[in-house]
Motif scaffolding. Structure first.
Motif, PDB file in Angstrom:
ATOM      1  N   GLY A   1       0.830  -1.196   0.000  1.00  0.00           N
ATOM      2  CA  GLY A   1       0.000   0.000   0.000  1.00  0.00           C
ATOM      3  C   GLY A   1       0.863   1.245   0.000  1.00  0.00           C
ATOM      4  O   GLY A   1       1.973   1.245  -0.516  1.00  0.00           O
ATOM      5  N   PRO A   2       0.392   2.363   0.599  1.00  0.00           N
ATOM      6  CA  PRO A   2       1.175   3.595   0.592  1.00  0.00           C
ATOM      7  C   PRO A   2       2.456   3.468   1.421  1.00  0.00           C
ATOM      8  O   PRO A   2       2.425   2.953   2.527  1.00  0.00           O
ATOM      9  CB  PRO A   2       0.245   4.633   1.218  1.00  0.00           C
ATOM     10  N   VAL A   3       3.583   3.935   0.859  1.00  0.00           N
ATOM     11  CA  VAL A   3       4.887   3.864   1.526  1.00  0.00           C
ATOM     12  C   VAL A   3       5.596   5.209   1.353  1.00  0.00           C
ATOM     13  O   VAL A   3       5.594   5.783   0.276  1.00  0.00           O
ATOM     14  CB  VAL A   3       5.764   2.741   0.932  1.00  0.00           C
ATOM     15  N   THR A   4       6.209   5.719   2.429  1.00  0.00           N
ATOM     16  CA  THR A   4       7.043   6.920   2.372  1.00  0.00           C
ATOM     17  C   THR A   4       8.438   6.547   2.842  1.00  0.00           C
ATOM     18  O   THR A   4       8.595   5.926   3.887  1.00  0.00           O
ATOM     19  CB  THR A   4       6.473   8.047   3.261  1.00  0.00           C
ATOM     20  N   MET A   5       9.453   6.894   2.026  1.00  0.00           N
ATOM     21  CA  MET A   5      10.846   6.584   2.354  1.00  0.00           C
ATOM     22  C   MET A   5      11.665   7.859   2.347  1.00  0.00           C
ATOM     23  O   MET A   5      11.389   8.783   1.588  1.00  0.00           O
ATOM     24  CB  MET A   5      11.425   5.619   1.315  1.00  0.00           C
ATOM     25  N   GLN A   6      12.694   7.908   3.174  1.00  0.00           N
ATOM     26  CA  GLN A   6      13.632   9.024   3.168  1.00  0.00           C
ATOM     27  C   GLN A   6      14.688   8.778   2.091  1.00  0.00           C
ATOM     28  O   GLN A   6      15.141   7.650   1.915  1.00  0.00           O
ATOM     29  CB  GLN A   6      14.303   9.159   4.527  1.00  0.00           C
ATOM     30  N   LEU A   7      15.065   9.829   1.367  1.00  0.00           N
ATOM     31  CA  LEU A   7      16.092   9.737   0.330  1.00  0.00           C
ATOM     32  C   LEU A   7      17.384  10.357   0.850  1.00  0.00           C
ATOM     33  O   LEU A   7      17.386  11.479   1.347  1.00  0.00           O
ATOM     34  CB  LEU A   7      15.649  10.480  -0.933  1.00  0.00           C
ATOM     35  N   PHE A   8      18.479   9.609   0.748  1.00  0.00           N
ATOM     36  CA  PHE A   8      19.784  10.066   1.233  1.00  0.00           C
ATOM     37  C   PHE A   8      20.805  10.006   0.105  1.00  0.00           C
ATOM     38  O   PHE A   8      20.723   9.144  -0.769  1.00  0.00           O
ATOM     39  CB  PHE A   8      20.289   9.160   2.373  1.00  0.00           C
ATOM     40  N   THR A   9      21.761  10.920   0.141  1.00  0.00           N
ATOM     41  CA  THR A   9      22.953  10.833  -0.693  1.00  0.00           C
ATOM     42  C   THR A   9      24.133  11.305   0.143  1.00  0.00           C
ATOM     43  O   THR A   9      24.039  12.317   0.840  1.00  0.00           O
ATOM     44  CB  THR A   9      22.815  11.658  -1.991  1.00  0.00           C
ATOM     45  N   SER A  10      25.189  10.539   0.139  1.00  0.00           N
ATOM     46  CA  SER A  10      26.398  10.839   0.936  1.00  0.00           C
ATOM     47  C   SER A  10      26.061  11.110   2.394  1.00  0.00           C
ATOM     48  O   SER A  10      26.623  11.993   3.033  1.00  0.00           O
ATOM     49  CB  SER A  10      27.143  12.037   0.341  1.00  0.00           C
ATOM     50  N   GLY A  11      25.091  10.372   2.943  1.00  0.00           N
ATOM     51  CA  GLY A  11      24.725  10.498   4.346  1.00  0.00           C
ATOM     52  C   GLY A  11      23.846  11.689   4.675  1.00  0.00           C
ATOM     53  O   GLY A  11      23.539  11.929   5.836  1.00  0.00           O
TER      54      GLY A  11
END
Length: 102
Positions: A80-90
């Motif tokens: 179903g609905p999912v929210t994820m955090q996006l990271f680059t180089s920490g």
């Protein structure tokens, strides 16, 4: 290849319309297996099939992006609905919101 372990118990209940309640037992579960594909997408290409700029604000953009990801694993997930955090180089650079993760 990723090793996956499952441990716990299953509750099993048997009923009959003629006899009523028959039994309620707990069965232990402990298994391990190796699955292809559970490798944090290493060796798999993510293909961007569509990218739209929906708007902007001070310090950021609001994007709509469609991607295709290969899943070589025999296991599928529907959450179903999912929210994820996006990271680059920490450093967190935003969030990805998936309205129907299948």
């Amino acid at each position: 290849m990723q090793n996956i372990s499952l441990k716990g118990s299953m509750q099993v209940e048997a009923k009959s319309s003629a006899l009523g309640y028959i039994m309620n037992i707990s069965l232990p579960l402990s298994t391990a297996t190796a699955l292809d594909g559970f490798n944090a997408f290493r060796g798999s290409d993510m293909i961007v099939t569509n990218l739209d700029v929906l708007g902007g604000f001070s310090g950021g953009l609001n994007l709509s992006v469609d991607i295709t990801v290969s899943n070589p694993s025999p296991v599928g997930v529907s959450m179903g609905p999912v929210t994820m955090q996006l990271f680059t180089s920490g450093v967190q650079i935003g969030e990805a919101c998936l309205p129907d993760f299948e």
